[in-house]
Design an enzyme around this catalytic site. Structure first.
Site, PDB file in Angstrom:
ATOM      1  N   TRP A   1       0.814  -1.220   0.000  1.00  0.00           N
ATOM      2  CA  TRP A   1       0.000   0.000   0.000  1.00  0.00           C
ATOM      3  C   TRP A   1       0.847   1.270   0.000  1.00  0.00           C
ATOM      4  O   TRP A   1       0.317   2.368  -0.059  1.00  0.00           O
ATOM      5  CB  TRP A   1      -0.942  -0.003   1.216  1.00  0.00           C
ATOM      6  CG  TRP A   1      -1.925  -1.136   1.205  1.00  0.00           C
ATOM      7  CD1 TRP A   1      -2.075  -2.091   0.229  1.00  0.00           C
ATOM      8  CD2 TRP A   1      -2.903  -1.447   2.213  1.00  0.00           C
ATOM      9  NE1 TRP A   1      -3.080  -2.971   0.564  1.00  0.00           N
ATOM     10  CE2 TRP A   1      -3.604  -2.603   1.778  1.00  0.00           C
ATOM     11  CE3 TRP A   1      -3.246  -0.874   3.433  1.00  0.00           C
ATOM     12  CZ2 TRP A   1      -4.635  -3.184   2.533  1.00  0.00           C
ATOM     13  CZ3 TRP A   1      -4.272  -1.456   4.186  1.00  0.00           C
ATOM     14  CH2 TRP A   1      -4.961  -2.590   3.728  1.00  0.00           C
ATOM     15  N   LYS A   2       2.148   1.132   0.087  1.00  0.00           N
ATOM     16  CA  LYS A   2       3.075   2.276   0.074  1.00  0.00           C
ATOM     17  C   LYS A   2       2.604   3.343   1.062  1.00  0.00           C
ATOM     18  O   LYS A   2       2.130   3.013   2.130  1.00  0.00           O
ATOM     19  CB  LYS A   2       3.195   2.839  -1.349  1.00  0.00           C
ATOM     20  CG  LYS A   2       3.432   1.762  -2.394  1.00  0.00           C
ATOM     21  CD  LYS A   2       3.884   2.327  -3.705  1.00  0.00           C
ATOM     22  CE  LYS A   2       3.919   1.223  -4.739  1.00  0.00           C
ATOM     23  NZ  LYS A   2       4.728   1.522  -5.879  1.00  0.00           N
TER      24      LYS A   2
ATOM     25  N   GLU B   1      11.044  -7.090  -9.592  1.00  0.00           N
ATOM     26  CA  GLU B   1      10.282  -5.890  -9.912  1.00  0.00           C
ATOM     27  C   GLU B   1      11.128  -4.955 -10.783  1.00  0.00           C
ATOM     28  O   GLU B   1      11.888  -4.132 -10.251  1.00  0.00           O
ATOM     29  CB  GLU B   1       9.911  -5.146  -8.628  1.00  0.00           C
ATOM     30  CG  GLU B   1       9.054  -5.936  -7.675  1.00  0.00           C
ATOM     31  CD  GLU B   1       8.212  -5.009  -6.825  1.00  0.00           C
ATOM     32  OE1 GLU B   1       6.987  -5.060  -6.956  1.00  0.00           O
ATOM     33  OE2 GLU B   1       8.773  -4.207  -6.069  1.00  0.00           O
TER      34      GLU B   1
ATOM     35  N   HIS C   1      12.930  -2.621  -1.506  1.00  0.00           N
ATOM     36  CA  HIS C   1      12.011  -2.133  -2.546  1.00  0.00           C
ATOM     37  C   HIS C   1      12.697  -1.020  -3.340  1.00  0.00           C
ATOM     38  O   HIS C   1      13.448  -0.225  -2.777  1.00  0.00           O
ATOM     39  CB  HIS C   1      10.711  -1.616  -1.897  1.00  0.00           C
ATOM     40  CG  HIS C   1       9.642  -1.343  -2.903  1.00  0.00           C
ATOM     41  ND1 HIS C   1       9.630  -0.198  -3.661  1.00  0.00           N
ATOM     42  CD2 HIS C   1       8.585  -2.092  -3.304  1.00  0.00           C
ATOM     43  CE1 HIS C   1       8.589  -0.243  -4.487  1.00  0.00           C
ATOM     44  NE2 HIS C   1       7.938  -1.387  -4.293  1.00  0.00           N
TER      45      HIS C   1
ATOM     46  N   GLY D   1       1.216  -3.092  -6.297  1.00  0.00           N
ATOM     47  CA  GLY D   1       1.169  -1.775  -5.667  1.00  0.00           C
ATOM     48  C   GLY D   1      -0.190  -1.134  -5.875  1.00  0.00           C
ATOM     49  O   GLY D   1      -1.155  -1.433  -5.169  1.00  0.00           O
ATOM     50  N   GLY D   2      -0.284  -0.270  -6.877  1.00  0.00           N
ATOM     51  CA  GLY D   2      -1.506   0.514  -7.120  1.00  0.00           C
ATOM     52  C   GLY D   2      -2.791  -0.314  -7.121  1.00  0.00           C
ATOM     53  O   GLY D   2      -3.800   0.093  -6.525  1.00  0.00           O
TER      54      GLY D   2
END
Ligand code: PEP
Length: 281
Positions: free
Chosen positions: A14-15, A172, A100, A249-250
């Site tokens: 969710w950053k 990634e 990350h 992520g998004g």
């Protein structure tokens, strides 16, 4: 050959998104959608530190695991702004993201600090998800495999066989993160296969130095793909042999989208279980 069933993992990073109330609402929606479902992959959410406690309370009702987005390698001390492994285990955190690309890009994470964090996580019983990947300039210069294998070797090169069994890797490519521009599944699979070979070489070194690797080889290690994964792209990725799930992520910030990704991964879990039962007959 023995049929190895690797764990399938769908992880949501969710950053720096979601207040406590927003994080609770999102978690409850995901829990409601997946509880009582069969053939689920391992589902892990990585809220911001401020929402870990609230999310931990909401996931008690379902099959979701809790992860943190980073950790410091000290247990405690004068390290203003940092979070220690002890603070995470205190909140029943089970997974932690390490290396990350946003940490590497903006906060000085590098191949010297990732092994420190990996070892700290493992020594406190946290499962690290090591993130590796190349920049677009490195890809265009033909350096993808060299960069990624160096990141893997630096972070994991000093682990014991027992520690290796707890590690997850996420490939990634940096140019694919948050851009909507995902890596073609066949190419992502090629790099994940190269990562598995890199791990196999690290394990062979351990074996040479007398470690007992009877129950461990590189085929056990879950390797995820991350970089603009969406419900419209996950199915193709999950057909690739060496991609065992996704770091999202998004698309993990909306419950409907994240649940669709989980459902696509459930099909892979189902297929693998069927293959294993056919093989054992
Ligand atoms: C990530 O944060 O690890 C990531 C892959 O982000 P996104 O899915 O938004 O590209």
């Amino acid at each position: 050959m023995k049929n190895i069933q690797r764990q399938v993992i769908i992880a949501g990073n969710w950053k720096m998104h979601k207040t406590i109330s927003q994080a609770t609402a999102l978690t409850e929606e995901i829990v409601a959608a997946v509880t009582n479902e069969k053939n689920l992959p391992e589902i892990v959410v990585f809220p911001p530190f401020t929402a870990l406690s609230a999310v931990e309370k909401s996931i008690k009702k379902g099959p979701i695991k809790l992860g943190a987005q980073n950790l410091d390698w000290h247990d405690e001390g004068a390290f203003t702004g940092e979070i220690s492994p002890l603070m995470l285990t205190d909140l029943n955190v089970q997974y932690v993201l390490i290396g990350h690309s946003e940490r590497r890009q903006y906060f000085g994470e590098n191949n010297t600090t990732t092994p420190l964090r990996i070892k700290a996580a493992l020594s406190h019983g946290l499962k690290p998800i090591l993130c590796v990947g190349e920049l677009i300039d490195e890809r265009e210069a033909g350096l993808t495999d060299a960069v990624v294998s160096r990141q893997v070797g630096a972070a994991l090169g000093e682990l014991t066989a027992e520690q290796f069994a707890q590690v997850v890797i996420a490939y990634e490519p940096v140019w694919a993160i948050g851009t909507g521009n995902h890596c073609a599944p066949a190419e992502a699979n090629r790099v994940c296969t190269m990562i598995r070979k890199t791990v196999a070489a690290l394990l062979a070194r351990l074996e040479d130095s007398g470690n007992d690797l009877e129950n461990l080889n590189a085929n056990h290690l879950p390797i995820l793909y991350g970089g603009s994964v969406k419900s419209s792209t996950i199915t193709e990725l999950m057909k690739e042999e060496h991609i065992d799930g996704a770091l999202v992520g998004g698309a993990s910030l909306k419950s409907e989208e994240f649940v669709s990704i989980i459902e696509a991964a459930s099909d892979r879990v189902k297929r693998a279980a069927k293959a294993a039962s056919t093989a054992s007959r």
